[in-house]
Design an enzyme around this catalytic site. Structure first.
Site, PDB file in Angstrom:
ATOM      1  N   HIS A  14      -3.206  -5.241   1.625  1.00  0.00           N
ATOM      2  CA  HIS A  14      -2.490  -5.461   2.891  1.00  0.00           C
ATOM      3  C   HIS A  14      -2.425  -6.947   3.255  1.00  0.00           C
ATOM      4  O   HIS A  14      -3.284  -7.427   4.005  1.00  0.00           O
ATOM      5  CB  HIS A  14      -3.226  -4.723   4.017  1.00  0.00           C
ATOM      6  CG  HIS A  14      -3.067  -3.255   3.982  1.00  0.00           C
ATOM      7  ND1 HIS A  14      -2.171  -2.579   4.775  1.00  0.00           N
ATOM      8  CD2 HIS A  14      -3.686  -2.316   3.230  1.00  0.00           C
ATOM      9  CE1 HIS A  14      -2.245  -1.282   4.525  1.00  0.00           C
ATOM     10  NE2 HIS A  14      -3.160  -1.098   3.590  1.00  0.00           N
ATOM     11  N   GLU A  19      -0.639  -8.385   5.338  1.00  0.00           N
ATOM     12  CA  GLU A  19      -0.390  -8.597   6.776  1.00  0.00           C
ATOM     13  C   GLU A  19      -1.690  -8.609   7.570  1.00  0.00           C
ATOM     14  O   GLU A  19      -1.706  -8.993   8.731  1.00  0.00           O
ATOM     15  CB  GLU A  19       0.574  -7.514   7.302  1.00  0.00           C
ATOM     16  CG  GLU A  19      -0.030  -6.139   7.574  1.00  0.00           C
ATOM     17  CD  GLU A  19      -0.313  -5.312   6.313  1.00  0.00           C
ATOM     18  OE1 GLU A  19      -0.244  -5.854   5.192  1.00  0.00           O
ATOM     19  OE2 GLU A  19      -0.637  -4.116   6.464  1.00  0.00           O
ATOM     20  N   CYS A  27       0.831  -1.208   0.000  1.00  0.00           N
ATOM     21  CA  CYS A  27       0.000   0.000   0.000  1.00  0.00           C
ATOM     22  C   CYS A  27       0.873   1.269   0.000  1.00  0.00           C
ATOM     23  O   CYS A  27       1.542   1.518  -0.995  1.00  0.00           O
ATOM     24  CB  CYS A  27      -0.985  -0.061   1.162  1.00  0.00           C
ATOM     25  SG  CYS A  27      -2.413   0.983   0.889  1.00  0.00           S
TER      26      CYS A  27
HETATM   27  N1  GLN Z   1      -3.699   6.299   0.835  1.00  0.00           N
HETATM   28  C1  GLN Z   1      -2.476   6.097   1.551  1.00  0.00           C
HETATM   29  C2  GLN Z   1      -1.350   6.916   0.940  1.00  0.00           C
HETATM   30  O1  GLN Z   1      -1.469   7.358  -0.148  1.00  0.00           O
HETATM   31  C3  GLN Z   1      -2.086   4.648   1.580  1.00  0.00           C
HETATM   32  C4  GLN Z   1      -3.090   3.890   2.381  1.00  0.00           C
HETATM   33  C5  GLN Z   1      -2.530   2.686   3.064  1.00  0.00           C
HETATM   34  O2  GLN Z   1      -1.310   2.464   3.117  1.00  0.00           O
HETATM   35  N2  GLN Z   1      -3.399   1.897   3.654  1.00  0.00           N
HETATM   36  O3  GLN Z   1      -0.347   7.084   1.575  1.00  0.00           O
END
Ligand code: GLN
Length: 202
Positions: A182, A184, A86
């Site tokens: 994610h 994890e 992410c």
């Molecule tokens: N939207 C977040 C960002 O751009 C990432 C979201 C996340 O890591 N769950 O940093």
């Protein structure tokens, strides 16, 4: 093989969850090793592989710049195994755009040849779970998405590992791996096992 050292970058995000599932992945892969939370360059330099959790990519990115970890990733470009989830994926990428704000100038390592769009699923898709097809880990997998980015385009060295409705949500390039979701936050260690195998492969 010798015992492998995996670090989880400890600035933000589901840090302990990554540590736990990586330990489980090592065990299930029949490998010995240790998994620690790392925050300093000296701790990163001795690792065999690094995991960068989700969180807020601007915050994680600036901490990585300040500690010299970002430069270390640039110097070891593609040779040092790194797995970004992410926000962790965003900080590895070449170019970042925000769905609402457009181009961002936030710091990234630029070692993963992809451009990404932050917060790509909009309000309705803020947070959701869905079934994904990931052939590299044996097929169906339940992905957890939280304000997730997507990958808009990939360079020729990048291999797409998974798409969701045609949109790219997992990739690998040399020793680098990234997921928009994610892993994890699930009970399924296959993605982490896949990364560990990348660490030990030549
Ligand atoms: N939207 C977040 C960002 O751009 C990432 C979201 C996340 O890591 N769950 O940093």
């Amino acid at each position: 093989m010798r015992s492998i050292k995996v670090g989880v970058l400890g600035f933000q995000g589901a840090i302990e969850e990554h540590v736990d599932i990586t330990r489980r992945a090592l065990k299930e892969a029949g490998l010995s090793g240790e998994v620690n939370v790392v925050r300093r360059l000296e701790e990163v330099e001795v690792l065999d592989g690094l995991i960068i959790p989700g969180g807020e990519s601007t915050v994680i990115g600036s901490m990585m710049e300040r500690t010299g970890i970002m430069d270390y990733l640039r110097r070891t470009r593609g040779k040092f195994p790194v797995f970004g989830t992410c926000a962790g994926m965003i900080v590895l990428s070449r170019k970042v755009k925000d769905r609402v704000l457009g181009d961002t100038n936030q710091p990234t390592a630029g070692i993963l040849d992809v451009s990404v769009e932050r917060n790509s699923f909009g309000r309705q898709g803020d947070s959701f779970e869905t079934e994904l097809e990931i052939p590299a880990i044996g097929g169906l997998y339940r992905g957890v998405f939280i304000r997730a980015p997507i990958i808009l385009d990939v360079g020729s060295e990048v291999e797409v590992l998974c798409r969701l409705n045609g949109r790219i949500v997992a990739v690998q390039q040399e020793k680098i791996m990234a997921t928009a979701f994610h892993p994890e936050l699930t009970d399924d260690p296959r993605i982490h096992i896949f990364f560990i195998k990348k660490i030990i492969s030549d």
